[in-house]
Write a protein that holds these residues in place. Sequence first.
Motif, short mmCIF file in Angstrom:
data_model
loop_
_atom_site.label_atom_id
_atom_site.label_comp_id
_atom_site.label_asym_id
_atom_site.label_seq_id
_atom_site.Cartn_x
_atom_site.Cartn_y
_atom_site.Cartn_z
N ARG A 18 22.07 12.86 -3.13
CA ARG A 18 22.04 14.33 -3.15
C ARG A 18 20.75 14.84 -3.79
N THR A 19 20.22 15.93 -3.23
CA THR A 19 19.08 16.64 -3.82
C THR A 19 19.43 18.12 -3.85
N GLU A 20 18.53 18.92 -4.40
CA GLU A 20 18.77 20.36 -4.45
C GLU A 20 18.85 20.95 -3.04
N GLY A 21 18.06 20.36 -2.10
CA GLY A 21 18.04 20.90 -0.75
C GLY A 21 19.03 20.27 0.20
N GLY A 22 19.79 19.29 -0.24
CA GLY A 22 20.75 18.63 0.65
C GLY A 22 20.92 17.17 0.29
N TRP A 23 20.43 16.30 1.20
CA TRP A 23 20.56 14.85 1.00
C TRP A 23 19.27 14.16 1.42
N VAL A 24 18.87 13.15 0.67
CA VAL A 24 17.78 12.28 1.08
C VAL A 24 18.39 11.00 1.60
N VAL A 25 18.04 10.64 2.83
CA VAL A 25 18.53 9.41 3.45
C VAL A 25 17.33 8.51 3.71
N SER A 26 17.47 7.21 3.48
CA SER A 26 16.31 6.34 3.64
C SER A 26 16.69 4.95 4.10
N PHE A 27 15.76 4.31 4.75
CA PHE A 27 15.87 2.91 5.14
C PHE A 27 14.93 2.11 4.24
N MET A 28 15.41 1.00 3.73
CA MET A 28 14.53 0.10 3.00
C MET A 28 13.66 -0.66 3.98
N MET A 29 12.38 -0.75 3.70
CA MET A 29 11.47 -1.49 4.55
C MET A 29 11.53 -2.99 4.23
N PRO A 30 11.31 -3.86 5.23
CA PRO A 30 11.33 -5.31 4.97
C PRO A 30 10.36 -5.68 3.84
N MET A 31 10.73 -6.67 3.05
CA MET A 31 9.93 -7.05 1.89
C MET A 31 8.56 -7.61 2.26
N SER A 32 8.38 -7.98 3.53
CA SER A 32 7.08 -8.53 3.96
C SER A 32 6.00 -7.47 4.02
N TYR A 33 6.37 -6.18 3.98
CA TYR A 33 5.39 -5.10 4.08
C TYR A 33 4.95 -4.61 2.70
N THR A 34 3.69 -4.21 2.64
CA THR A 34 3.20 -3.43 1.49
C THR A 34 3.09 -1.99 1.96
N LEU A 35 2.93 -1.07 1.02
CA LEU A 35 2.82 0.34 1.39
C LEU A 35 1.61 0.58 2.28
N ASP A 36 0.50 -0.11 2.00
CA ASP A 36 -0.71 0.07 2.80
C ASP A 36 -0.57 -0.53 4.20
N ALA A 37 0.29 -1.52 4.35
CA ALA A 37 0.41 -2.21 5.63
C ALA A 37 1.38 -1.52 6.59
N LEU A 38 2.24 -0.65 6.09
CA LEU A 38 3.22 0.01 6.96
C LEU A 38 2.54 1.03 7.87
N PRO A 39 3.00 1.16 9.12
CA PRO A 39 2.44 2.16 10.02
C PRO A 39 2.78 3.57 9.55
N VAL A 40 1.93 4.51 9.84
CA VAL A 40 2.11 5.90 9.43
C VAL A 40 3.13 6.57 10.34
#
Length: 219
Positions: free
Chosen positions: A103-125
Amino acid sequence: KSIIALSLLTCFAGGCATTVEEAKYKLISKTEIFELRDYPPHIVAETEVDGTLEDAGNKAFNRLFDYISGKNRSRDKIAMTAPVSQEPSSEKIAMTAPVGQQRTEGGWVVSFMMPMSYTLDALPVPEDPDVRLRQIPARRMASVRYSGTWSEKRYLRYLQELESWIEKNGFRILGEPVWARYNPPFTPWFLRRNEILIPVDSEEKRENDSINGGNAAQP
């Protein structure tokens, strides 16, 4: 703004559940349906939606699934030539589990965990500006596991039980609860794995706070 660390467990081609990478953690202790876990740093793709507890996940699903299915701009490096004329390719990202929302003030934040093989810089935009990538630091989570429907009534029941267990064991809550779901919607309700996780302080942090507080009181 609060976050959730999650992902999906579905096989759309065959309409069945499949083996996917699950969020890794170190089990610290276990009592009945409650566990204390240490999660390492990880990356999530997240989006914010409004609606009820039951509806929010469905609203966010397509947006996040589109991202991992190829609605993104690859970060492939392009050779420095003149002229450069290359269209960034899209990239498919493997699904992980669980899927969760917070829950957030504006509703809900939903997310998928990225595979551990990725770094933040390596993930596609993400092409969708409503999809964000975020690094989640290592944290300790208290959890309760239950099966059954995804109703708000059951969520609130087990949330209360988890909060009581946390208080009974002397932990301090450090953030908002995360509702984690490990199964696709077509899974029979009695086979579903659901969890609620709440970030809490660790014994080491409490000891350090006590030591620092004690030192501060000394002349």
